[in-house]
Design a protein around this motif. Structure first.
Motif, PDB file in Angstrom:
ATOM      1  N   ALA A  26      36.864  36.624  42.204  1.00 11.96           N
ATOM      2  CA  ALA A  26      36.568  37.400  43.414  1.00 11.96           C
ATOM      3  C   ALA A  26      35.245  38.135  43.257  1.00 11.96           C
ATOM      4  CB  ALA A  26      37.699  38.370  43.722  1.00 11.96           C
ATOM      5  N   GLU A  48      41.986  36.332  40.922  1.00  7.21           N
ATOM      6  CA  GLU A  48      41.010  37.139  40.168  1.00  7.21           C
ATOM      7  C   GLU A  48      41.680  37.678  38.906  1.00  7.21           C
ATOM      8  OE1 GLU A  48      37.684  38.155  40.129  1.00  7.21           O
ATOM      9  OE2 GLU A  48      38.374  39.335  38.405  1.00  7.21           O
ATOM     10  N   ILE A  53      37.725  43.600  42.455  1.00  8.31           N
ATOM     11  CA  ILE A  53      36.925  42.558  43.080  1.00  8.31           C
ATOM     12  C   ILE A  53      35.441  42.941  42.929  1.00  8.31           C
ATOM     13  CG2 ILE A  53      38.709  41.866  44.738  1.00  8.31           C
ATOM     14  CD1 ILE A  53      36.744  43.321  46.781  1.00  8.31           C
ATOM     15  N   ALA A 248      35.681  41.048  51.372  1.00 13.91           N
ATOM     16  CA  ALA A 248      37.103  40.846  51.061  1.00 13.91           C
ATOM     17  C   ALA A 248      37.974  41.251  52.253  1.00 13.91           C
ATOM     18  CB  ALA A 248      37.480  41.659  49.826  1.00 13.91           C
ATOM     19  N   ILE A 255      44.227  37.674  48.180  1.00 15.00           N
ATOM     20  CA  ILE A 255      43.375  37.864  46.997  1.00 15.00           C
ATOM     21  C   ILE A 255      44.279  38.496  45.936  1.00 15.00           C
ATOM     22  CG2 ILE A 255      41.305  38.960  46.041  1.00 15.00           C
ATOM     23  CD1 ILE A 255      40.144  39.074  48.870  1.00 15.00           C
TER      24      ILE A 255
END
Ligand SMILES: Cc1cc2nc3c(=O)[nH]c(=O)nc-3n(C[C@H](O)[C@H](O)[C@H](O)COP(=O)(O)OP(=O)(O)OC[C@H]3O[C@@H](n4cnc5c(N)ncnc54)[C@H](O)[C@@H]3O)c2cc1C
Length: 504
Positions: A26, A48, A53, A248, A255
């Motif tokens: 990410a 991730e 992130i 994001a 995510i």
């Protein structure tokens, strides 16, 4: 081949129906590829490994009385205005109001740089720099402006290049370059309050043909020197991580952070990921995967089904280390010393020192980016304990800024040594010193897919070590997946494992 945004924009709808795509990482490349694939109608999820992130876009905020204090960008901190893909996403994500001028190295006349006689202010440095530069030339028979040009190009190279790279140049700017410059009127490029510097960026923009007179080792490093000392660089007011955070927030797919990829197995009809989450392990069977993990980290992961050339590039791509150390200070003491921003070249282990704008609440203090290093100095600082590192930086920097020794001046320190950071194991890919054709061949190999496994990240781009490169590679990968037609036999293979996630 790098596609333009327009070409990607031109893809309306999906070819062959929506695809299910897993993106590893990410960072900015992973987020951009996910965003673009969703715009094209595909289903995306991001895995991730760390808890954050943004990857190498990392903003550290210092606390202050329960409020958020000043911040330090410990990864990317500036964007050359010519990086049009990065600027495109800033505009598209509604972040244009955040764009501010970034004051860079030597942009403030009161900043410092070292010479054989000690630290000099930028505004007073020209005579010493010219004398030192001229002393190393076989002939002094050049015009004053030519020597000034050479002296500032040399000073910029010394400040921007890793120490070993600069030493390898041996101060050699090439007689051809100076002879060529000597025939050009440099008066319009004199800049600074006392007109004692040469605006190298503006000069090379107006005279691109001069590049062909640079010795090859200098020519290949020139873009970085010009980008980093350009007067047209920008930053984001609230810290660079607003870019990945905003991106994001625009991605619909999940995510998942804290999910580390520990193995990648490429099969004819699937890509199988082995994952670690806390103490548990998982296997995920994917149709398509985009891997944005830096090759330094990928090397340590179990890989199967890759061809030999691909394994070779994964193992051989060179990265440089990069370390940033930020001091949270009680006050912006450098302002009393006449420095309003920009950066000094401190030399020693510290290398570059930046004075970020202190535009928050004064009571919460100000951040000094005490040290930004790449290459061997970054490795050396990265190997030290935190206490040792802080002591070295304080000792070196207080020769220039004795205020740092005042009791209570330094309230806190934040550092990141990217060369040893678990999720990057390097600051960025190094392709300096390579001929253009070799650089491009390496880039293509780095980006070349393995069946349903695609690659993106700064290491797969023509602009390594920049956000721009990571975005470029992400757009390329989105484009490749969009047009990728798996063989029918792959899709309907009887041996295909079921699309489940199972505990291993
Ligand atoms: C010190 C420094 C200064 C820089 N300065 C600038 C600058 O001023 N301007 C600029 O434009 N660029 C700058 N850059 C470069 C820029 O930050 C990078 O090119 C860009 O952020 C790289 O993005 P990426 O997505 O390719 O990689 P990354 O950001 O590294 O993303 C990769 C992601 O993969 C994740 N990951 C790694 N291993 C695993 C695993 N096993 N499983 C799951 N996930 C994993 C990582 O946690 C990370 O989030 C700088 C970089 C550094 C380090």
């Amino acid at each position: 081949m790098t596609r333009t945004l327009q070409e990607v924009d031109g893809l309306d709808g999906t070819t062959g129906g929506p695809k299910n795509i897993t993106v590893i990482g990410a960072g900015i490349a992973g987020l951009v590829v996910a965003y673009e694939l969703e715009r094209l109608g595909h289903h995306v999820q991001i895995i991730e490994g760390s808890q954050e992130i943004g990857g190498r876009i990392h903003t550290r905020r210092f606390p202050g009385d329960g409020k958020t204090g000043p911040f330090a960008d410990l990864g990317a901190m500036r964007i050359p205005a010519g990086h049009r893909l990065t600027m495109h996403y800033i505009a598209e994500l509604g972040l244009q109001k955040q764009v501010r001028e970034f004051q860079t190295l030597f942009s403030d006349d009161a900043a410092y740089l070292p010479s054989s006689t000690g630290y000099l202010r930028v505004r007073d440095a020209h005579e010493t720099l010219v004398a030192e530069f001229a002393a190393g030339l076989p002939s002094r028979d050049y015009r004053e402006n030519t020597l000034l040009f050479g002296a500032w190009l040399d000073a910029s190279l010394r400040a921007v290049a890793p120490r070993d790279f600069y030493s390898a140049l041996g101060g050699d700017m090439g007689v051809e370059l100076l002879n060529c410059i000597d025939h050009i009127d440099l008066a319009p490029y004199r800049c600074g309050t006392t007109k004692n510097r040469i605006d190298l960026h503006a000069f090379f923009a107006d005279h691109p043909q001069v590049r062909s007179f640079c010795p090859p080792h200098l020519e290949r490093f020139l873009d970085d020197v010009l980008d980093e000392t350009s007067s047209t660089i920008v930053r984001l007011r609230d810290g660079m991580d607003v870019l990945p955070r905003r991106l994001a927030s625009r991605i619909r797919g999940q995510i998942s952070t804290g999910l580390e990829v520990t193995g990648i197995d490429v099969r004819d009809d699937a890509v199988i990921l082995r994952l670690r989450q806390g103490v548990g392990t998982l296997t995920r069977i994917c149709d398509y995967v985009v891997c944005t993990i830096p090759f330094t980290v990928l090397r340590g992961i179990q890989l199967s089904g890759f061809d030999q050339e691909k394994l070779d590039i994964i193992h051989q791509t060179k990265y440089w280390a990069g370390t940033k150390i930020a001091f949270h200070c009680r006050e912006a003491f450098w302002e009393k010393d006449g420095i309003s921003g920009g950066a000094s070249f401190t030399g020693g282990h510290v290398r570059q020192t930046y004075y970020p704008p202190a535009d928050g609440e004064p009571a919460l203090g100000a951040v000094l980016l005490a040290s930004y290093t790449i290459g061997p100095d970054a490795e050396a600082l990265g190997r030290m304990s935190e206490a040792q590192r802080n002591a070295v930086v304080t000792r070196e920097l207080s020769l220039m800024h004795p205020e740092l020794r005042r009791p209570g001046m330094v309230l806190g320190v934040a550092a990141r040594a990217w060369g040893s950071h678990r999720w990057s194991r390097g600051a960025a890919t190094v392709r300096w010193g390579q001929a253009a054709a070799v650089r491009e061949a390496e880039r293509r190999e780095a980006a070349r897919p393995q069946k349903g496994l695609f690659f993106a990240g700064e290491h797969c781009s023509s602009k390594p070590a920049w956000i721009e490169g990571a975005i470029e590679s992400a757009i390329d990968a989105a484009h490749e997946i969009e047009w990728y037609e798996p063989r029918a036999s792959r899709v309907f293979a009887a041996t295909r494992p079921s699309r489940s996630e199972e505990s291993a």
